[in-house]
Every structure is written in structure tokens, then in C-alpha cells.
Enzyme design. Structure first.
Site, PDB file in Angstrom:
ATOM      1  N   ASN A 120      23.534  37.367 -44.772  1.00  0.00           N
ATOM      2  CA  ASN A 120      23.137  37.561 -46.172  1.00  0.00           C
ATOM      3  C   ASN A 120      21.846  36.823 -46.458  1.00  0.00           C
ATOM      4  O   ASN A 120      21.581  35.757 -45.912  1.00  0.00           O
ATOM      5  CB  ASN A 120      24.272  37.128 -47.128  1.00  0.00           C
ATOM      6  CG  ASN A 120      24.149  35.691 -47.584  1.00  0.00           C
ATOM      7  OD1 ASN A 120      23.389  35.380 -48.506  1.00  0.00           O
ATOM      8  ND2 ASN A 120      24.881  34.788 -46.934  1.00  0.00           N
ATOM      9  N   PHE A 124      20.643  33.291 -54.061  1.00  0.00           N
ATOM     10  CA  PHE A 124      21.198  32.693 -55.296  1.00  0.00           C
ATOM     11  C   PHE A 124      21.057  33.642 -56.489  1.00  0.00           C
ATOM     12  O   PHE A 124      20.593  33.249 -57.566  1.00  0.00           O
ATOM     13  CB  PHE A 124      20.511  31.367 -55.638  1.00  0.00           C
ATOM     14  CG  PHE A 124      20.840  30.213 -54.739  1.00  0.00           C
ATOM     15  CD1 PHE A 124      21.867  30.271 -53.813  1.00  0.00           C
ATOM     16  CD2 PHE A 124      20.108  29.024 -54.833  1.00  0.00           C
ATOM     17  CE1 PHE A 124      22.167  29.180 -52.987  1.00  0.00           C
ATOM     18  CE2 PHE A 124      20.395  27.935 -54.022  1.00  0.00           C
ATOM     19  CZ  PHE A 124      21.415  28.007 -53.094  1.00  0.00           C
ATOM     20  N   SER A 184      21.525  26.388 -48.214  1.00  0.00           N
ATOM     21  CA  SER A 184      21.299  27.833 -48.161  1.00  0.00           C
ATOM     22  C   SER A 184      19.939  28.104 -47.524  1.00  0.00           C
ATOM     23  O   SER A 184      18.942  27.497 -47.912  1.00  0.00           O
ATOM     24  CB  SER A 184      21.323  28.439 -49.563  1.00  0.00           C
ATOM     25  OG  SER A 184      20.774  29.746 -49.501  1.00  0.00           O
ATOM     26  N   ASN A 186      18.271  30.748 -47.888  1.00  0.00           N
ATOM     27  CA  ASN A 186      17.602  31.843 -48.586  1.00  0.00           C
ATOM     28  C   ASN A 186      16.750  31.437 -49.780  1.00  0.00           C
ATOM     29  O   ASN A 186      16.234  32.285 -50.496  1.00  0.00           O
ATOM     30  CB  ASN A 186      18.651  32.881 -49.015  1.00  0.00           C
ATOM     31  CG  ASN A 186      19.396  33.432 -47.804  1.00  0.00           C
ATOM     32  OD1 ASN A 186      18.779  33.772 -46.800  1.00  0.00           O
ATOM     33  ND2 ASN A 186      20.713  33.471 -47.878  1.00  0.00           N
ATOM     34  N   THR A 187      16.623  30.140 -50.018  1.00  0.00           N
ATOM     35  CA  THR A 187      15.685  29.649 -51.029  1.00  0.00           C
ATOM     36  C   THR A 187      14.668  28.794 -50.284  1.00  0.00           C
ATOM     37  O   THR A 187      15.014  27.723 -49.786  1.00  0.00           O
ATOM     38  CB  THR A 187      16.423  28.814 -52.110  1.00  0.00           C
ATOM     39  OG1 THR A 187      17.358  29.658 -52.770  1.00  0.00           O
ATOM     40  CG2 THR A 187      15.443  28.230 -53.124  1.00  0.00           C
ATOM     41  N   LYS A 222      26.985  19.972 -49.385  1.00  0.00           N
ATOM     42  CA  LYS A 222      27.216  21.066 -48.420  1.00  0.00           C
ATOM     43  C   LYS A 222      26.039  21.159 -47.464  1.00  0.00           C
ATOM     44  O   LYS A 222      24.895  21.329 -47.895  1.00  0.00           O
ATOM     45  CB  LYS A 222      27.413  22.386 -49.164  1.00  0.00           C
ATOM     46  CG  LYS A 222      27.769  23.544 -48.236  1.00  0.00           C
ATOM     47  CD  LYS A 222      28.305  24.724 -49.007  1.00  0.00           C
ATOM     48  CE  LYS A 222      28.606  25.902 -48.089  1.00  0.00           C
ATOM     49  NZ  LYS A 222      29.161  27.039 -48.828  1.00  0.00           N
ATOM     50  N   ASN A 251      27.442  25.582 -44.228  1.00  0.00           N
ATOM     51  CA  ASN A 251      26.883  26.813 -44.772  1.00  0.00           C
ATOM     52  C   ASN A 251      26.638  27.820 -43.626  1.00  0.00           C
ATOM     53  O   ASN A 251      27.116  27.609 -42.512  1.00  0.00           O
ATOM     54  CB  ASN A 251      25.584  26.492 -45.526  1.00  0.00           C
ATOM     55  CG  ASN A 251      25.388  27.393 -46.728  1.00  0.00           C
ATOM     56  OD1 ASN A 251      25.506  28.606 -46.605  1.00  0.00           O
ATOM     57  ND2 ASN A 251      25.101  26.809 -47.878  1.00  0.00           N
TER      58      ASN A 251
END
Ligand SMILES: Cc1cc2nc3c(=O)[nH]c(=O)nc-3n(C[C@H](O)[C@H](O)[C@H](O)COP(=O)(O)O)c2cc1C
Length: 371
Positions: A120, A124, A184, A186-187, A222, A251
Site C-alpha cells: 500500500n 495517510f 509509514s 508513504n509520507t 510504532k 509497520n
């Protein structure tokens, strides 16, 4: 009508059928459909009370069982009470950022069927603090299972640390626990907060904010499964000097070990599910060794069966979470895992799941040497 559909969906065959139907849909549409079914009460469960042997706690929060829903499934805190009704011991909502944001462009969610993994790069996507706040506040009064609120930073924020402080300020008094998600992929730049100087500042400011709110809500950090041993040393060294209550390991990964050559394996984003089970469990055990037996650790990453749930606990997890396996196995996986854990406890002549925590930490931590 809804109650007829509801009882149909709860028959094992229909549950399997609905899972197969969902797998035929585009992944993001399938997720939406599942949220809708949960919201409308179409998926329910007549679960008996959890047996005492499964009762446990994380950072002083009592759980009726150790199996939680991982962050990312209920990003906007819309279905956590329905998940409670299905028998999850706790639910983590989010990641929630201060302002709403749409996330990355679609497609951004990919199933790697043969490996039972998912990639994915949602980024966010969420409706922001205010939208989630009211729903969460009401739930507290209803006394649902514990809800963790996972907070993050807006992609366009000029002050990532400030966004986390805002999150603590907003939610410290209504969350059962808070998760500071700095892992994450993705940021852009977010994972950089795991570096020592930034992490010290982030934890200093967020934990001060918790104190300012006169709240003693547990705060968990996390982390990514891609950390080097040195980075893990740094993190352990920093957190053991703070009042942080625990870790969530882990994660998604940016590596593609075990899925090379599969359809979608080259998509950018974080990989989750069965392909990350081994690595994330090893990292969990290695963090357990570093922080000692008392700090809470929630184990997440590739849990897909009783054996993998048990392995996380034996590696050092006080509780576990899952998400991706539910895509492939359906929601009935939860009951299977809880029943399997109960049988294991009995077979081992134990009285509580807590007696199994960390019984194989050293074995798991060692495995890295061979991989
Ligand atoms: C579609 C998707 C979205 C996710 N979104 C988030 C998120 O917003 N915040 C977060 O901390 N983790 C998020 N995760 C990571 C999961 O919480 C979990 O750490 C990871 O998927 C490993 O567990 P699993 O293998 O059981 O899925 C997401 C995972 C998936 C598959």
C-alpha cells in the site's frame, strides 16, 4: 431484511463467500464495502465472552483477549465498536493527521495473491482530527473495547513534530492509548523521525504535552521493520530514558524479500502480510532484548494463523495486531486464532496467555544471524 442478510453473512459458508466476493473486487473498493457492511451492522457475531485465560493487559490497559485490529483498517474511527462486537480485544484507529488529506493518487493498494501480501501507498488518507474526535468521544462513554488512536503528520506540514504534539493534545484524554506512528513509508521524510536527535525531540515534546493534559494515557511508538541493529540500539537507548510506555513492532516494509517477481511486487509502498512475518517477528524479539521484559510491546506484521500469533507472543509481544491476513482469510480468522491460543494455553498447562510472553525471545532474536 438486514437482519436476514446479517444472519446469512454469519454462516461460515456465507462468510467465505463474502470474502471471495471481496477478493474479486478492486482492493480499495473491497475495503470500502467491508467498512460499509460493518457500519450497517451486516457483519455481526454472537461471540461468547472471552475465557479468562485470554485476558491480559498492555501498559495497564485490561484486554479481554490479546488480538487487536491494526492501524489502517479503521482510519477514521468509524467501525471500532463493530470490531469490538466481532471479538477483537482492542482496536487501533488511524493514522489520523491534524488536517484532512486525500492521500496518494489511485491505484495505491495492491494484493500479492500468491504471497498473501499487500503493498500500500495510501499516504495517510483520512478525514483529520476533528472528524474522528466526536465519534471517539461518544465511544468512550459506551465502554467499547480499548481503542488506541494512531497519530501522524500531514504530508504538507512544515512541522512534523508539531503535528504529533497537536495529536496528543487532541486525543490524550479520550484515547485508551496513543500511537506515535513514525514508520509509514508513504509520507516522505516521516521515517526520518526515527533518527536519534529527531526522535529525542519528538518524544520530549509529545510526552510533555501528555503531562500538560494531565493525562497518563499510555503512549506507544510504532517502528519500521527495516531498522538496522545500530538504529535499534539508538531507539532503545532513547526510549528507555523516557516515560514512553511501549513499542509497536512493526509497520510495513520497503523491502521486497520473498515477493520478488510477483505481480505488483515492484509497486512503490509498504509491504505487509505473510511475507513480512519472519522479519517483523525477529525485529520484535530483538527490540524485546534491548528494552527488557517490562516495557509493553505489541507485535504486528504477518499474523495469519494461531501458530504465527503464538510466535509473536513467544518472541516477546504482550499483545498482537493484524490486518492484511483478514483480506485473505476473512474475519473468521479472529475466532480461529483466539480458539487456537486457548487450546495452546491448555496444552501447555498454563493458566494465562501472559505466561507465554517472551518464552522464545532469544530463539527469535538469533534468527537474524542466519537470514
Ligand atoms: C492498506 C493498509 C493501510 C495501512 N495504514 C496504516 C496507517 O495508517 N497507520 C499505521 O500505523 N499503519 C498502517 N498500516 C500498517 C498496519 O497497521 C500493520 O502495521 C502492517 O500492515 C503489518 O501488519 P499485517 O501484516 O497484519 O497487515 C497499514 C497497512 C495496510 C495494509
Amino acid at each position: 431484511m438486514i437482519s436476514r442478510v446479517s444472519s446469512l453473512l454469519n454462516r461460515p459458508f456465507m462468510r467465505r463467500f463474502s470474502r471471495d466476493a471481496l477478493l474479486a473486487l478492486d482492493p480499495e473498493q473491497a475495503h470500502k464495502a467491508t467498512l460499509l457492511a460493518l457500519k450497517s451492522g451486516m457483519i455481526t457475531s454472537d461471540i461468547p465472552q472471552d475465557p479468562l485465560q485470554l485476558n491480559t493487559s498492555i501498559a495497564g490497559i485490561p484486554l479481554s483477549n490479546p488480538v487487536g485490529m491494526a492501524a489502517g483498517f479503521d482510519k477514521n474511527a468509524e467501525v471500532f465498536d463493530a470490531l469490538d462486537g466481532l471479538g477483537f480485544g482492542f482496536c487501533e484507529v488511524g493514522t489520523i493527521t491534524p488536517n484532512p488529506q486525500t492521500g496518494n493518487s489511485k491505484p495505491r493498494l495492491f494484493r500479492l495473491m500468491a504471497a498473501k501480501g499487500v503493498i500500500n501507498r495510501m499516504g495517510f488518507n483520512n478525514l483529520g482530527h476533528d472528524a474522528a474526535y466526536e465519534r471517539l468521544n461518544v465511544a468512550r462513554e459506551k465502554g467499547a473495547a480499548p481503542v488506541g488512536i494512531n497519530i501522524g503528520a500531514n504530508k504538507d506540514s512544515e512541522d512534523f513534530v508539531g503535528d504529533y504534539v497537536t495529536g496528543v493534545k487532541k486525543f490524550a484524554r479520550i484515547a485508551n492509548y496513543l500511537t506515535i506512528n513514525i514508520s509509514s513509508p508513504n509520507t516522505p521524510g516521516l521515517r526520518g523521525l526515527q533518527a536519534p536527535q529527531l526522535l529525542e525531540r519528538l518524544l520530549g515534546e509529545t510526552l510533555n504535552e501528555r503531562a500538560r493534559q494531565a493525562a497518563n494515557t499510555p503512549v506507544f511508538l510504532k517502528i519500521a521493520p527495516d531498522l538496522t541493529p545500530d538504529a535499534m540500539d539508538d531507539i532503545a537507548g532513547i526510549i528507555t530514558k523516557t516515560d514512553l510506555n511501549g513499542l509497536i513492532v512493526s509497520n510495513t516494509t520497503i523491502t521486497r524479500t520473498g515477493v520478488e517477481g510477483l505481480d505488483f511486487a515492484d509497486e512503490v509502498g509498504g509491504l505487509s502480510g505473510q511475507p513480512i512475518f519472519e522479519t517483523s517477528t525477529i525485529k520484535l524479539a530483538q527490540m524485546r532484548q534491548r528494552v527488557g521484559p517490562d516495557m509493553t510491546i505489541i507485535g504486528v506484521g504477518g499474523v495469519h494463523s494461531t501458530a504465527s500469533a503464538l510466535a509473536k507472543i513467544e518472541a516477546g509481544a504482550n499483545a498482537i495486531q493484524l490486518y492484511t491476513a483478514l483480506v485473505f482469510e476473512g474475519l473468521e480468522l479472529l475466532d480461529k486464532i483466539k480458539n487456537g491460543l486457548l487450546e495452546t494455553i491448555k496444552k501447555k498447562n498454563c493458566t494465562s496467555i501472559e505466561q507465554l510472553v517472551g518464552t522464545k525471545t532469544n530463539n527469535w532474536a538469533q534468527r537474524n544471524l542466519n537470514s
